[in-house]
Design a protein around this motif. Structure first.
Motif, PDB file in Angstrom:
ATOM      1  N   GLY A 280       0.798  -1.232   0.000  1.00  0.00           N
ATOM      2  CA  GLY A 280       0.000   0.000   0.000  1.00  0.00           C
ATOM      3  C   GLY A 280       0.826   1.277   0.000  1.00  0.00           C
ATOM      4  O   GLY A 280       0.283   2.371  -0.055  1.00  0.00           O
ATOM      5  N   GLU A 281       2.163   1.144   0.061  1.00  0.00           N
ATOM      6  CA  GLU A 281       3.037   2.329   0.125  1.00  0.00           C
ATOM      7  C   GLU A 281       3.954   2.380  -1.099  1.00  0.00           C
ATOM      8  O   GLU A 281       4.316   1.335  -1.645  1.00  0.00           O
ATOM      9  CB  GLU A 281       3.944   2.248   1.369  1.00  0.00           C
ATOM     10  N   PRO A 282       4.370   3.595  -1.498  1.00  0.00           N
ATOM     11  CA  PRO A 282       5.413   3.663  -2.538  1.00  0.00           C
ATOM     12  C   PRO A 282       6.739   3.180  -1.941  1.00  0.00           C
ATOM     13  O   PRO A 282       6.887   3.173  -0.716  1.00  0.00           O
ATOM     14  CB  PRO A 282       5.477   5.154  -2.873  1.00  0.00           C
ATOM     15  N   SER A 283       7.687   2.771  -2.761  1.00  0.00           N
ATOM     16  CA  SER A 283       8.957   2.294  -2.187  1.00  0.00           C
ATOM     17  C   SER A 283      10.162   2.868  -2.924  1.00  0.00           C
ATOM     18  O   SER A 283      10.043   3.330  -4.060  1.00  0.00           O
ATOM     19  CB  SER A 283       9.015   0.771  -2.192  1.00  0.00           C
ATOM     20  N   GLU A 284      11.288   2.812  -2.242  1.00  0.00           N
ATOM     21  CA  GLU A 284      12.529   3.388  -2.777  1.00  0.00           C
ATOM     22  C   GLU A 284      13.680   2.438  -2.556  1.00  0.00           C
ATOM     23  O   GLU A 284      13.790   1.858  -1.479  1.00  0.00           O
ATOM     24  CB  GLU A 284      12.853   4.654  -1.978  1.00  0.00           C
ATOM     25  N   PHE A 285      14.535   2.266  -3.545  1.00  0.00           N
ATOM     26  CA  PHE A 285      15.773   1.504  -3.345  1.00  0.00           C
ATOM     27  C   PHE A 285      16.933   2.460  -3.606  1.00  0.00           C
ATOM     28  O   PHE A 285      17.030   3.031  -4.698  1.00  0.00           O
ATOM     29  CB  PHE A 285      15.881   0.333  -4.329  1.00  0.00           C
ATOM     30  N   LYS A 286      17.789   2.586  -2.603  1.00  0.00           N
ATOM     31  CA  LYS A 286      18.964   3.448  -2.784  1.00  0.00           C
ATOM     32  C   LYS A 286      20.184   2.550  -2.940  1.00  0.00           C
ATOM     33  O   LYS A 286      20.444   1.699  -2.078  1.00  0.00           O
ATOM     34  CB  LYS A 286      19.111   4.350  -1.559  1.00  0.00           C
ATOM     35  N   ILE A 287      20.897   2.721  -4.031  1.00  0.00           N
ATOM     36  CA  ILE A 287      21.988   1.787  -4.350  1.00  0.00           C
ATOM     37  C   ILE A 287      23.291   2.557  -4.549  1.00  0.00           C
ATOM     38  O   ILE A 287      23.317   3.573  -5.265  1.00  0.00           O
ATOM     39  CB  ILE A 287      21.643   1.013  -5.651  1.00  0.00           C
ATOM     40  N   GLU A 288      24.347   2.056  -3.939  1.00  0.00           N
ATOM     41  CA  GLU A 288      25.654   2.685  -4.127  1.00  0.00           C
ATOM     42  C   GLU A 288      26.178   2.316  -5.516  1.00  0.00           C
ATOM     43  O   GLU A 288      26.130   1.151  -5.916  1.00  0.00           O
ATOM     44  CB  GLU A 288      26.623   2.191  -3.051  1.00  0.00           C
ATOM     45  N   ILE A 289      26.647   3.315  -6.245  1.00  0.00           N
ATOM     46  CA  ILE A 289      27.170   3.050  -7.597  1.00  0.00           C
ATOM     47  C   ILE A 289      28.675   3.298  -7.566  1.00  0.00           C
ATOM     48  O   ILE A 289      29.119   4.408  -7.254  1.00  0.00           O
ATOM     49  CB  ILE A 289      26.529   3.982  -8.657  1.00  0.00           C
TER      50      ILE A 289
END
Ligand code: SF4
Length: 335
Positions: A280-289
């Motif tokens: 039910g929520e938006p989601s975020e993935f933060k990835i080290e590049i």
């Protein structure tokens, strides 16, 4: 086809096509039965690859193409699909998911441009109006337009989240063309934000519509960007670091990209606790590049380009239900 039927109504002023003469084809007047004509027109020749003998034409067409993260991913998914989509540019049917995604991107871009311009974060109605403008611009049929507008209501949660603590971007939708040993590579991120001012670090943000769960496995813990299991979104983020840092025209030359953020703006249909996805929520993935990832990407670009110049546009060895089942060219390749 093993027959070409050239039909004309017989009359005094009929002139046979000059192409027939150039082809060395004798014209004959026949009056076969209708059934015979129909049967002959439906006969198929023995199967042959339609691209046999087209090398010179394809080489000509390749001279004017440039690569971008999406077309590169396309080539890695299926070389024949790249040929159809990115070299021959065959038109496809309008897809609701694509049009919805484009309109959400446009709405978000306008939202942040207005925020930068006025210093005040616009309300949800402003976001919705810009979304609808973009939707209408794409000339959809009414039923699809209504479905997209209904789907847009799911973005209220994402709007509430970003409007409660707005972050001013450093850049928006910036196109960055670079040259990698003669290969023109180009692309644009959705948004650039400050990550760590003291250390000159920034992050690229890419909005995605659709479900995060389809991408978690290919984003987290993959061995190589070239691997079939690597998600295309991860490759895109690495491309943005490459493009940003090599773009000689960029405004903030002292910044480097440390992270990429994938934002799935629609509410998740399921919980995926391991990756912090809540139903039910938006989601975020933060990835080290990392630099190593960029180096690997550069070698993928060079290898792919070399293969394209060698006209390696073969279709998959056998029909892949996942790839071909979602491909507009399934009926061309496998029937
Ligand atoms: S149908 Fe399959 S093999 Fe053909 S272009 Fe599409 S993905 Fe490639």
């Amino acid at each position: 086809k093993n027959n070409v039927l050239f039909t004309a109504s017989p009359g005094e002023r009929d002139v046979p096509s000059s192409f027939l003469r150039h082809l060395g084809v004798e014209t004959r007047t026949q009056h076969p039965d209708e059934e015979v004509v129909l049967e002959g027109s439906l006969k198929k020749a023995e199967w042959r690859d339609p691209f046999i003998g087209t090398d010179e034409v394809l080489k000509d067409m390749l001279e004017i193409i440039s690569l971008n993260p999406t077309s590169l991913n396309n080539y890695m998914r299926c070389r024949r699909k790249f040929l159809y989509d990115n070299v021959l540019m065959l038109p496809g049917p309008k897809k609701q998911s694509l049009i919805f995604g484009n309109s959400v991107h446009s709405g978000l871009e306008h939202l942040y441009r207005e925020y930068i311009r006025t210093g005040k974060f616009p309300d949800f109605q402003f976001f919705k109006d810009r979304f609808i403008e973009s939707l209408k611009f794409q000339g959809l049929e009414k039923a699809m337009e209504l479905r997209c507008m209904e789907q847009f209501e799911g973005l209220r949660k994402y709007y509430d989240k970003i409007s409660s603590k707005p972050v001013k971007p450093l850049g928006l939708e910036n196109r960055m063309p670079i040259n990698i040993d003669g290969i023109v590579f180009t692309g644009k991120y959705d948004k650039l934000e400050l990550e760590d001012e003291e250390n000159g670090l920034v992050r690229v943000v890419d909005y995605k519509t659709g479900q995060a769960k389809n991408h978690t496995a290919g984003i987290h813990g993959i061995r190589s960007l070239e691997d079939e299991s690597c998600d295309e979104y991860l490759r895109q983020l690495v491309c943005y670091k490459l493009l940003y840092e090599r773009d000689k025209t960029r405004e903030h030359k002292h910044y480097t990209v440390s992270h990429g953020v994938l934002v799935f703006v629609e509410p998740a249909k399921d919980d995926i606790r391991k990756y912090g996805v809540k139903k039910g929520e938006p989601s975020e993935f933060k990835i080290e590049i990392t630099e190593d990832m960029v180096d690997e990407m550069v070698s993928i670009i060079k290898n792919s380009w070399r293969n394209m110049q060698d006209l390696r546009f073969e279709k998959l060895e056998k029909r892949d239900p996942k790839k071909c089942g979602n491909c507009d060219f399934d009926y061309i390749c496998w029937t």
